[in-house]
Design a protein around this motif. Structure first.
Motif, PDB file in Angstrom:
ATOM      1  N   VAL A   1     -37.823  38.847 -11.415  1.00  0.00           N
ATOM      2  CA  VAL A   1     -37.118  37.716 -10.818  1.00  0.00           C
ATOM      3  C   VAL A   1     -35.812  38.189 -10.192  1.00  0.00           C
ATOM      4  O   VAL A   1     -35.127  39.069 -10.710  1.00  0.00           O
ATOM      5  CB  VAL A   1     -36.855  36.681 -11.939  1.00  0.00           C
ATOM      6  CG1 VAL A   1     -35.733  35.745 -11.607  1.00  0.00           C
ATOM      7  CG2 VAL A   1     -38.124  35.920 -12.236  1.00  0.00           C
ATOM      8  N   ASP A   2     -35.444  37.616  -9.079  1.00  0.00           N
ATOM      9  CA  ASP A   2     -34.223  38.012  -8.375  1.00  0.00           C
ATOM     10  C   ASP A   2     -33.063  37.061  -8.633  1.00  0.00           C
ATOM     11  O   ASP A   2     -31.896  37.433  -8.497  1.00  0.00           O
ATOM     12  CB  ASP A   2     -34.486  38.053  -6.862  1.00  0.00           C
ATOM     13  CG  ASP A   2     -35.623  38.990  -6.520  1.00  0.00           C
ATOM     14  OD1 ASP A   2     -36.539  38.577  -5.776  1.00  0.00           O
ATOM     15  OD2 ASP A   2     -35.605  40.134  -7.016  1.00  0.00           O
ATOM     16  N   LEU A   3     -33.390  35.828  -8.976  1.00  0.00           N
ATOM     17  CA  LEU A   3     -32.347  34.809  -9.117  1.00  0.00           C
ATOM     18  C   LEU A   3     -32.852  33.793 -10.130  1.00  0.00           C
ATOM     19  O   LEU A   3     -34.033  33.452 -10.144  1.00  0.00           O
ATOM     20  CB  LEU A   3     -32.090  34.117  -7.771  1.00  0.00           C
ATOM     21  CG  LEU A   3     -31.056  32.980  -7.730  1.00  0.00           C
ATOM     22  CD1 LEU A   3     -29.646  33.522  -7.874  1.00  0.00           C
ATOM     23  CD2 LEU A   3     -31.173  32.200  -6.404  1.00  0.00           C
ATOM     24  N   VAL A   4     -31.931  33.320 -10.977  1.00  0.00           N
ATOM     25  CA  VAL A   4     -32.258  32.250 -11.910  1.00  0.00           C
ATOM     26  C   VAL A   4     -31.504  31.006 -11.468  1.00  0.00           C
ATOM     27  O   VAL A   4     -30.341  31.088 -11.076  1.00  0.00           O
ATOM     28  CB  VAL A   4     -31.847  32.620 -13.350  1.00  0.00           C
ATOM     29  CG1 VAL A   4     -32.089  31.450 -14.306  1.00  0.00           C
ATOM     30  CG2 VAL A   4     -32.599  33.857 -13.809  1.00  0.00           C
ATOM     31  N   VAL A   5     -32.140  29.861 -11.496  1.00  0.00           N
ATOM     32  CA  VAL A   5     -31.500  28.605 -11.097  1.00  0.00           C
ATOM     33  C   VAL A   5     -31.455  27.672 -12.299  1.00  0.00           C
ATOM     34  O   VAL A   5     -32.484  27.425 -12.932  1.00  0.00           O
ATOM     35  CB  VAL A   5     -32.277  27.923  -9.951  1.00  0.00           C
ATOM     36  CG1 VAL A   5     -31.680  26.551  -9.645  1.00  0.00           C
ATOM     37  CG2 VAL A   5     -32.258  28.798  -8.709  1.00  0.00           C
ATOM     38  N   LEU A   6     -30.266  27.165 -12.608  1.00  0.00           N
ATOM     39  CA  LEU A   6     -30.115  26.187 -13.683  1.00  0.00           C
ATOM     40  C   LEU A   6     -29.367  24.978 -13.147  1.00  0.00           C
ATOM     41  O   LEU A   6     -28.467  25.125 -12.311  1.00  0.00           O
ATOM     42  CB  LEU A   6     -29.300  26.760 -14.841  1.00  0.00           C
ATOM     43  CG  LEU A   6     -29.873  27.901 -15.670  1.00  0.00           C
ATOM     44  CD1 LEU A   6     -28.827  28.404 -16.656  1.00  0.00           C
ATOM     45  CD2 LEU A   6     -31.104  27.431 -16.417  1.00  0.00           C
ATOM     46  N   SER A   7     -29.690  23.807 -13.660  1.00  0.00           N
ATOM     47  CA  SER A   7     -28.846  22.646 -13.380  1.00  0.00           C
ATOM     48  C   SER A   7     -28.033  22.380 -14.632  1.00  0.00           C
ATOM     49  O   SER A   7     -28.505  22.635 -15.757  1.00  0.00           O
ATOM     50  CB  SER A   7     -29.702  21.422 -13.038  1.00  0.00           C
ATOM     51  OG  SER A   7     -30.568  21.097 -14.102  1.00  0.00           O
ATOM     52  N   TRP A   8     -26.813  21.903 -14.424  1.00  0.00           N
ATOM     53  CA  TRP A   8     -26.011  21.619 -15.596  1.00  0.00           C
ATOM     54  C   TRP A   8     -24.968  20.570 -15.283  1.00  0.00           C
ATOM     55  O   TRP A   8     -24.651  20.299 -14.133  1.00  0.00           O
ATOM     56  CB  TRP A   8     -25.407  22.893 -16.185  1.00  0.00           C
ATOM     57  CG  TRP A   8     -24.125  23.345 -15.580  1.00  0.00           C
ATOM     58  CD1 TRP A   8     -23.877  23.601 -14.259  1.00  0.00           C
ATOM     59  CD2 TRP A   8     -22.917  23.591 -16.286  1.00  0.00           C
ATOM     60  NE1 TRP A   8     -22.586  24.010 -14.084  1.00  0.00           N
ATOM     61  CE2 TRP A   8     -21.973  24.017 -15.323  1.00  0.00           C
ATOM     62  CE3 TRP A   8     -22.543  23.526 -17.622  1.00  0.00           C
ATOM     63  CZ2 TRP A   8     -20.677  24.347 -15.663  1.00  0.00           C
ATOM     64  CZ3 TRP A   8     -21.251  23.880 -17.961  1.00  0.00           C
ATOM     65  CH2 TRP A   8     -20.323  24.273 -16.979  1.00  0.00           C
ATOM     66  N   SER A   9     -24.403  20.017 -16.331  1.00  0.00           N
ATOM     67  CA  SER A   9     -23.529  18.856 -16.182  1.00  0.00           C
ATOM     68  C   SER A   9     -22.071  19.224 -15.943  1.00  0.00           C
ATOM     69  O   SER A   9     -21.250  18.343 -15.735  1.00  0.00           O
ATOM     70  CB  SER A   9     -23.600  18.014 -17.456  1.00  0.00           C
ATOM     71  OG  SER A   9     -23.078  18.766 -18.543  1.00  0.00           O
ATOM     72  N   GLN A  10     -21.775  20.489 -15.993  1.00  0.00           N
ATOM     73  CA  GLN A  10     -20.399  20.955 -15.874  1.00  0.00           C
ATOM     74  C   GLN A  10     -19.530  20.532 -17.061  1.00  0.00           C
ATOM     75  O   GLN A  10     -18.304  20.656 -17.025  1.00  0.00           O
ATOM     76  CB  GLN A  10     -19.734  20.456 -14.573  1.00  0.00           C
ATOM     77  CG  GLN A  10     -20.414  20.991 -13.327  1.00  0.00           C
ATOM     78  CD  GLN A  10     -19.721  20.579 -12.055  1.00  0.00           C
ATOM     79  OE1 GLN A  10     -19.737  19.402 -11.678  1.00  0.00           O
ATOM     80  NE2 GLN A  10     -19.112  21.537 -11.402  1.00  0.00           N
ATOM     81  N   ASP A  11     -20.163  20.035 -18.080  1.00  0.00           N
ATOM     82  CA  ASP A  11     -19.423  19.625 -19.261  1.00  0.00           C
ATOM     83  C   ASP A  11     -19.717  20.628 -20.364  1.00  0.00           C
ATOM     84  O   ASP A  11     -20.820  20.666 -20.911  1.00  0.00           O
ATOM     85  CB  ASP A  11     -19.873  18.221 -19.688  1.00  0.00           C
ATOM     86  CG  ASP A  11     -19.164  17.736 -20.934  1.00  0.00           C
ATOM     87  OD1 ASP A  11     -19.407  16.583 -21.328  1.00  0.00           O
ATOM     88  OD2 ASP A  11     -18.356  18.503 -21.525  1.00  0.00           O
ATOM     89  N   SER A  12     -18.737  21.446 -20.661  1.00  0.00           N
ATOM     90  CA  SER A  12     -18.965  22.524 -21.625  1.00  0.00           C
ATOM     91  C   SER A  12     -19.206  22.001 -23.024  1.00  0.00           C
ATOM     92  O   SER A  12     -19.697  22.730 -23.885  1.00  0.00           O
ATOM     93  CB  SER A  12     -17.763  23.474 -21.642  1.00  0.00           C
ATOM     94  OG  SER A  12     -17.673  24.099 -20.388  1.00  0.00           O
ATOM     95  N   SER A  13     -18.844  20.752 -23.261  1.00  0.00           N
ATOM     96  CA  SER A  13     -19.050  20.225 -24.599  1.00  0.00           C
ATOM     97  C   SER A  13     -20.441  19.612 -24.745  1.00  0.00           C
ATOM     98  O   SER A  13     -20.865  19.260 -25.834  1.00  0.00           O
ATOM     99  CB  SER A  13     -18.002  19.147 -24.899  1.00  0.00           C
ATOM    100  OG  SER A  13     -18.175  18.056 -23.998  1.00  0.00           O
ATOM    101  N   ALA A  14     -21.136  19.448 -23.634  1.00  0.00           N
ATOM    102  CA  ALA A  14     -22.445  18.771 -23.705  1.00  0.00           C
ATOM    103  C   ALA A  14     -23.491  19.668 -24.330  1.00  0.00           C
ATOM    104  O   ALA A  14     -23.348  20.898 -24.357  1.00  0.00           O
ATOM    105  CB  ALA A  14     -22.883  18.355 -22.303  1.00  0.00           C
ATOM    106  N   GLY A  15     -24.578  19.099 -24.783  1.00  0.00           N
ATOM    107  CA  GLY A  15     -25.615  19.783 -25.579  1.00  0.00           C
ATOM    108  C   GLY A  15     -26.181  21.030 -24.951  1.00  0.00           C
ATOM    109  O   GLY A  15     -26.346  22.055 -25.600  1.00  0.00           O
ATOM    110  N   ARG A  16     -26.486  20.948 -23.647  1.00  0.00           N
ATOM    111  CA  ARG A  16     -27.177  22.087 -23.036  1.00  0.00           C
ATOM    112  C   ARG A  16     -26.225  23.165 -22.588  1.00  0.00           C
ATOM    113  O   ARG A  16     -26.659  24.227 -22.168  1.00  0.00           O
ATOM    114  CB  ARG A  16     -27.981  21.603 -21.832  1.00  0.00           C
ATOM    115  CG  ARG A  16     -29.276  20.914 -22.179  1.00  0.00           C
ATOM    116  CD  ARG A  16     -30.065  20.529 -20.945  1.00  0.00           C
ATOM    117  NE  ARG A  16     -30.585  21.676 -20.228  1.00  0.00           N
ATOM    118  CZ  ARG A  16     -30.188  22.043 -19.014  1.00  0.00           C
ATOM    119  NH1 ARG A  16     -29.245  21.394 -18.383  1.00  0.00           N
ATOM    120  NH2 ARG A  16     -30.707  23.081 -18.410  1.00  0.00           N
ATOM    121  N   ALA A  17     -24.948  22.898 -22.630  1.00  0.00           N
ATOM    122  CA  ALA A  17     -23.997  23.859 -22.085  1.00  0.00           C
ATOM    123  C   ALA A  17     -24.114  25.216 -22.773  1.00  0.00           C
ATOM    124  O   ALA A  17     -23.982  26.259 -22.127  1.00  0.00           O
ATOM    125  CB  ALA A  17     -22.584  23.313 -22.213  1.00  0.00           C
TER     126      ALA A  17
END
Lengths: 1013, 264
Positions: free
Chosen positions: B215-231
């Motif tokens: 793989v050349d690139l990984v793409v993630l979506s995120w909430s920009q909230d470092s305190s949120a669950g997936r962060a």
């Protein structure tokens, strides 16, 4: 007035409170399949009026396939003498006369009696006493009356025998009511209701048990029957043809109260017509009960109703379904659930099926039309040309739509689109197996027919041919081929575009497929959509008569169970051979391959609810005996070795390997090792015989199946020095533990198989050496029973594995091998599904008596239910062992498996094994049904119910030994219906003869969580 | 014309940042511009400026302070995405440096984080998209990533089973996982060519699958909230990935309406 008979008001029922509102309403904008209507005052103003207009329309509606029932208090001569209709069909005309006592069918030759209620001598005397008593009571109050007539099964008293009111017209009903009320009042009688109560009292005193007291204001009648009997006749007749509920229009002019008593036409509102559309064309001075639609307008309005129905038929408007919530499944509408909806909404007739896609869905979706048994060269079900495509230009708003799968009539209907007004209905005919049809309508210009036939997905071989208005296409080339021919009729009516499509399929190899498909289409076209739909509905009504499921107290479970039965009935044809794949014809998952899902899960249900289909499933196996023999021979063994996965030619279609996550090759063990399928096929044959008593099958092809499979086991068993038999290197139903020795399930099933085979050999050759040897092998085969533990060890060494329970891991159901890893699980006692416990389900007489409880207690907590085949079996066993509440939890898991997409794979097709298991849990678990005694002679049906608290009753219909049986159990009793005498054993009683029409047996003590077997 | 902004510092990690920006430019059809924030102290800008010149990429010097300057540059309407180094050195204690973290948490554009030791190929051919199987995680990818891509590229989806998505039943895993995966793709990313289904932990599987599939690139979506669950998953991936990671910011509205629980 209608007196509530003992037992509650069976007539008003849900019709509830009288509404005093006078509503001006429109003629219902729906297509009805049947009309049930009053005569005098509804269809005609009076009995002397000219009825030509009604006659012409009734005859035209019957010609269009609509059934008509005239319900009247008078006799047939009066009605027929006025109506004079001579319909030619296909719709039928019935005259229900003499206040529920007679029914005549009217054909081109005139009326012919079909039913009559004849009073006994004692009943006649009781009627006389009743009328005498009523007259006396009224006279005692100062009211002079007159006995008008002694008609069939009733007596009539004139409450106002005055010249002025000798022959009042219907239009004068309000004035008549006033006059009668005044006359009653002068005698100190409050109202008509009091008269009726008085008459009822007199009738019962005279010896009538169930008097039917009615009043048309001028008269009070005391009888043995009334219009509700006519309505019930109509309802029953129509139900046999799949015409129920909203498909029926009831019309009267006295549906509301008159003079304080319910109108005489309200008697037509019986419970079996509870969801019918009901309209009144009468004056209705007292209003109408909800939900009767008050049109008013008298007979002229009735003519309008008939005209609107004729116009709808002529315009080929989309028919409706009865949206009975106990029979319709709303398909999921969320975008992400589209393919799940397609699988759930698949319509099939056992020969072919079409997924429930939306009409505008094209290539790129999982649009699919499949024909049973037609495979590609690489052993996948061949997709046929799809035939449901329509063009829906702009304005379509899916979010407002509803799509309903009507289980009762096997139709898929779509409605409610606020953007386009789109409605559609489609079906795959259950009566004419090659016929398929759809109708659609939408606001102009939101609908176009488009190309009726489309290439499915990426199918390479696709060919078209047009012959005039007939469009044809076919897929496949070598091996299997599917051709579809279709024709469209497009019309416009009142701002709507209407499209009607008829299609026919033909599957074969060879050039003539287009010719055959066209020929079939011409046959279909000659019948026409409406006639096809009518025979399709009737075919489904017949199917359900032998497959009914009623669960009182749990409508969700009932609907889910009916859904399961629907797909079982849709999966297998009744003729030829039926290759029933793991997902049936509802999707391309599993490539249509046949597993033990068919033999052990689906077939037992079909043997009871559609025996001919079960026989066709066995025929599939019979025709693959040569391949099974060759497979055994290739391994240096004898007899027949059926493959784990089977497709067209019966060779082993099981994949041998799969690529692991790191690209490594992982061998698949099921093909070489999961050999219990051999005994499963034999068991299916025996189960079919046990339920049907099909001696010819057992003597012929069935014998071959049972003997050849036994022969395989005889050659497969390894005997050790001590003389014990072993089956090394097998895989049981629990696939978490691959390649084991002496799997209890495989061994005990093999033992059973050997014994049955030996018995059959000995029947024709009592001194058979082979039979003797098989019995010896069966005796010596280890079955892993541990007397010390009171358990069967699932396989050699199982008890030494890590004693892990599911409660220590996570709540089932769970693919626990994904969570913990295959290696860890294989080293533990966690199992994927019932393995040992399958023996208690399939061959309870082969296992140690009383061992169900201990095996359930041990194995159930170790069962991950990581297979869709598992929960229903456990439910059945838990019910049998007296744990109905826990059984219900697992039953619901199984019943909702596809409806809730529990596995995440329903998009690929519904799980037929689960559906078979659901029916088995109801039948063998909760009802405790078993077949005992002689295989082909007079068997005994055992009924030993154990219901969960939530279910107040469970009822099933099915066939047993060739006759239709109904069993309904609550917690206190079992009711059985039958058409011929047969032996039944209820719970712990001795077997006894049950004579038609049936019998009721008390359960002592009442059943709430007892019984262990 | 759209621009991919490469934020270069003076560390050796600047080279892979610029190279990543050039590849992102190829994927999206955008031009590339390099920027460097002068810290107002004596420092040599020779490295970033030379790197840009060698790659024929326009170079712009921004004024301190670093984070606001970069944010302001990224906010320009013509900027499609930004590329920034994860940290100065491969052995850094934190998964991303302070500046990268700040940019990730505040920029409302896609940001690519490049590991300091990334070996950037001449073109990006294969993109890994880890998806958790909720509409909240897949919708941004569907709506924002796909339209960005003008070049042919293979999308590989990785789904690491969660409690909500772990299959309840697999009758025949060799068939069922393929059906399950196909349905997952149809629902969440129909344009993807392939799906990998793995048990957790996520970061470990991202690294494994990235390696296995080149793989050349990984793409993630995120909430920009470092305190949120997936962060924490985002930080773990950033800390362990050997390839650049593109983060798509998810708006609060998108997060509020996830489709819960129904697998796939």
């Amino acid at each position: 007035m209608t007196i509530a008979p003992s037992g509650g008001d069976r007539r008003l029922g849900r019709w509830g409170v009288i509404s005093r509102r006078h509503r001006a309403a429109a003629v219902p904008d729906e297509t009805f399949e049947a009309l049930v209507f009053d005569w005098d005052g509804t269809a005609v103003p009076d009995r002397q009026a000219d009825a030509d207009a009604v006659r012409d329309r009734i005859e035209a509606l019957c010609a269009a396939g609509v059934h008509a029932f005239v319900v009247s208090g008078t006799h047939v001569e009066n009605i027929d003498g006025q109506l004079k209709a001579r319909p030619q069909g296909p719709g039928r005309l019935y005259l229900c006369c003499n206040r529920g006592s007679e029914v005549f069918e009217v054909t081109g030759k005139g009326p012919a009696l079909v039913a009559r209620r004849t009073a006994s001598t004692e009943e006649d005397r009781a009627l006389d006493r009743a009328v005498e008593g009523t007259v006396e009571r009224l006279q005692a109050r100062g009211l002079d009356t007159k006995v008008v007539s002694q008609r069939l099964n009733r007596r009539k008293i004139d409450l106002i025998p005055l010249l002025a009111w000798a022959d009042p017209k219907k239009a004068e009903i309000a004035l008549l009511a006033e006059a009668v009320t005044a006359r009653l009042a002068s005698a100190g009688i409050a109202d008509l209701a009091e008269v009726v109560a008085l008459a009822d009292d007199a009738a019962r005193a005279g010896g009538l048990v169930d008097p039917r007291i009615t009043s048309d204001v001028k008269h009070v009648e005391i009888g043995l029957t009334d219009k509700s009997d006519s309505a019930r006749f109509a309802a029953s007749w129509l139900a046999e043809r799949g015409v129920t509920g909203r498909l029926v229009l009831i019309v009267g002019d006295e549906l509301g109260p008159i003079g304080g008593v319910p109108g005489s036409d309200s008697l037509m509102l019986v419970d079996t017509l509870a969801r019918a559309t009901v309209v009144s064309v009468g004056i209705e001075p007292g209003g109408v009960p909800d939900p009767v639609v008050h049109l008013g307008g008298g007979p002229a309005r009735f003519i309008e109703l008939l005209d609107s129905q004729l116009a709808r038929r002529a315009a080929r408007r989309v028919p409706q379904v009865d949206p009975d919530p106990t029979w319709v499944v709303a398909l999921p509408s969320a975008r992400t659930k589209e393919r799940v909806a397609e699988a759930l909404g698949t319509l099939g007739n056992g020969f072919a099926a079409t997924r429930g896609n939306r009409e505008e869905d094209g290539p790129g979706t999982s649009l699919l039309f499949l024909v049973s048994g037609v495979y590609t060269d690489d052993n996948h079900l061949l997709p046929g040309p799809t035939w449901t495509g329509l063009e829906l230009p702009n304005g379509h708003r899916r979010s407002t739509e509803r799509r309903l799968l009507d289980l009762h009539t096997g139709t898929l209907v779509r409605s409610g689109n606020e953007g386009t007004g789109l409605r559609s209905l489609r079906f795959v005919s259950a009566a004419s197996p090659h016929a398929m049809a759809l109708r659609a309508e939408a606001l102009l210009p939101r609908l176009e027919a488009g190309d009726p036939l489309q290439q499915p997905g990426n199918t390479v071989d696709f060919e078209r041919e047009d012959r005039g208005e007939v469009r044809m296409a076919r897929t496949g080339r070598t091996g299997g081929e599917i051709a579809v021919a279709a024709t469209d009729r497009v019309g416009t009516v009142a701002g709507l575009r209407v499209v009607e499509r008829l299609a026919a399929w033909f599957a074969c190899a060879g050039e003539e497929s287009f010719d055959q498909a066209e020929r079939r289409l011409l046959e279909v076209d000659a019948m026409g959509f409406d006639a096809l739909l009518a025979e399709h509905r009737q075919a489904w009504a017949r199917r359900w008569a032998d497959a009914e499921v009623v669960i009182d107290g749990d409508p969700e479970a009932e609907l889910a169970a009916r859904f399961a039965v629907f797909h079982l009935l849709s999966a297998a044809a009744e003729t030829g051979e039926a290759a029933v794949g793991a997902r049936g014809l509802t999707g391309d998952a599993y490539a249509g391959h046949v597993f033990w899902d068919a033999d052990v899960f689906a077939l037992p249900a079909l043997a009871a609810i559609r025996p001919a289909a079960a026989r066709a499933m066995l025929e599939y196996r019979v025709r693959r005996l040569p391949a099974a023999r060759a497979a055994a021979l290739s391994l240096g063994l004898q007899g027949a070795r059926f493959p784990w996965e089977s497709a067209g030619d019966g060779s082993d279609a099981t994949p041998r390997q799969v690529r692991g996550r790191h690209g490594e090759i992982i061998p698949i063990a099921t093909g070489p090792h999961e050999e219990h399928i051999v005994a499963d096929v034999a068991w299916a044959a025996a189960r079919y015989v046990a339920w049907t008593g099909d001696a010819a099958f057992l003597a012929g092809a069935g014998r071959d199946l049972l003997v050849e499979t036994a022969r395989y086991w005889a050659s497969r068993i390894t005997t050790d020095a001590e003389g014990h038999g072993h089956l090394f290197g097998v895989e049981g139903p629990d696939e978490y533990h691959e390649v084991v020795d002496d799997n209890a399930y495989t061994n005990v099933m093999a033992r059973w198989n050997l014994s049955r085979g030996a018995k059959l050999l000995a029947k024709t050759d009592p001194g058979s050496e082979e039979a003797r040897r098989w019995l010896a092998l069966a005796d010596g085969l280890v079955d892993a029973w541990s007397p010390e533990r009171g358990l069967y060890e699932q396989f050699t060494g199982y008890f030494d594995l890590e004693p892990l329970l599911m409660s220590e891991v996570a709540p089932p159901p769970l693919a626990v091998d994904v969570l913990l890893g295959a290696e860890r699980v294989a080293g533990s006692q966690l199992i994927k599904q019932a393995d040992v416990l399958m023996l208690h389900h399939l061959v309870p007489d082969e296992v140690v008596a009383g061992s169900l409880g201990s095996c359930l207690a041990f194995y159930e907590p170790r069962t991950a239910h990581g297979s869709s085949l598992s929960p229903a079996i456990s439910a059945s066993l838990l019910a049998r062992s007296g744990q109905p509440e826990r059984a219900l939890e697992l039953f619901k898991m199984a019943a909702r498996l596809d409806l809730d997409d529990l596995t995440g794979t329903t998009a690929g097709g519904v799980h037929l094994a689960t559906m078979g298991g659901v029916w088995q849990a109801l039948a063998y678990g909760f009802l405790g049904l078993r077949a005992e005694g002689s295989q082909t002679g007079r068997g005994t049906l055992v009924v030993d119910p154990c219901l969960p608290t939530k279910w107040s009753a469970l009822g099933l219909t099915f066939r047993f030994r060739g006759q239709p049986i109904g069993v309904r159990a609550d917690h206190d009793r079992v009711g059985i219906t039958c058409e011929a005498p047969f032996l039944v054993r209820v719970a712990d009683r001795a077997p006894q003869r049950c004579n038609p029409p049936g019998a009721t047996f008390a359960l002592t003590p009442p059943r709430r969580g007892r019984r262990q077997r | 014309m759209s621009i991919v902004l490469a934020a270069l510092d003076t560390a050796a990690a600047a080279r892979p940042v610029l190279e990543t920006a050039l590849r992102i430019g190829q994927l999206t059809g955008a031009d590339v511009e390099a920027v460097h924030v002068s810290r107002g102290r004596l420092e040599s800008i020779e490295t970033p400026e030379l790197l840009a010149a060698r790659s024929k990429v326009p170079f712009r010097l921004l004024e301190d302070p670093v984070e606001p300057a970069l944010l302001a540059a990224l906010a320009a309407p013509e900027v499609l995405a930004g590329v920034i180094g994860a940290r100065a050195t491969p052995g850094g204690r934190r998964p991303v440096g302070r500046t990268a973290r700040y940019i990730l948490e505040h920029a409302n554009k896609p940001i690519v984080i490049t590991p300091p030791d990334a070996i950037v190929p001449s073109s990006f051919r294969r993109i890994l998209v880890p998806l958790e199987g909720t509409e909240a995680s897949s919708r941004p990818v569907l709506e924002r990533l796909r339209p960005l891509l003008v070049a042919d590229v293979e999308l590989v989806v990785l789904h690491v089973f969660t409690d909500a998505t772990l299959p309840a039943m697999l009758d025949r895993p060799e068939y069922d996982l393929e059906i399950w995966g196909r349905e997952f793709l149809t629902r969440h990313l129909p344009h993807a060519t392939h799906i990998e289904l793995r048990p957790g932990p996520v970061a470990k599987q991202v690294a494994e699958v990235s390696g296995e599939h080149g793989v050349d690139l990984v793409v993630l979506s995120w909430s920009q909230d470092s305190s949120a669950g997936r962060a924490h998953v985002v930080w773990e991936v950033l800390g362990t990935s050997s390839v650049p990671v593109l983060l798509l910011p998810v708006t609060p509205v998108e997060i509020e309406d996830p489709v819960k629980g129904s697998s796939p």
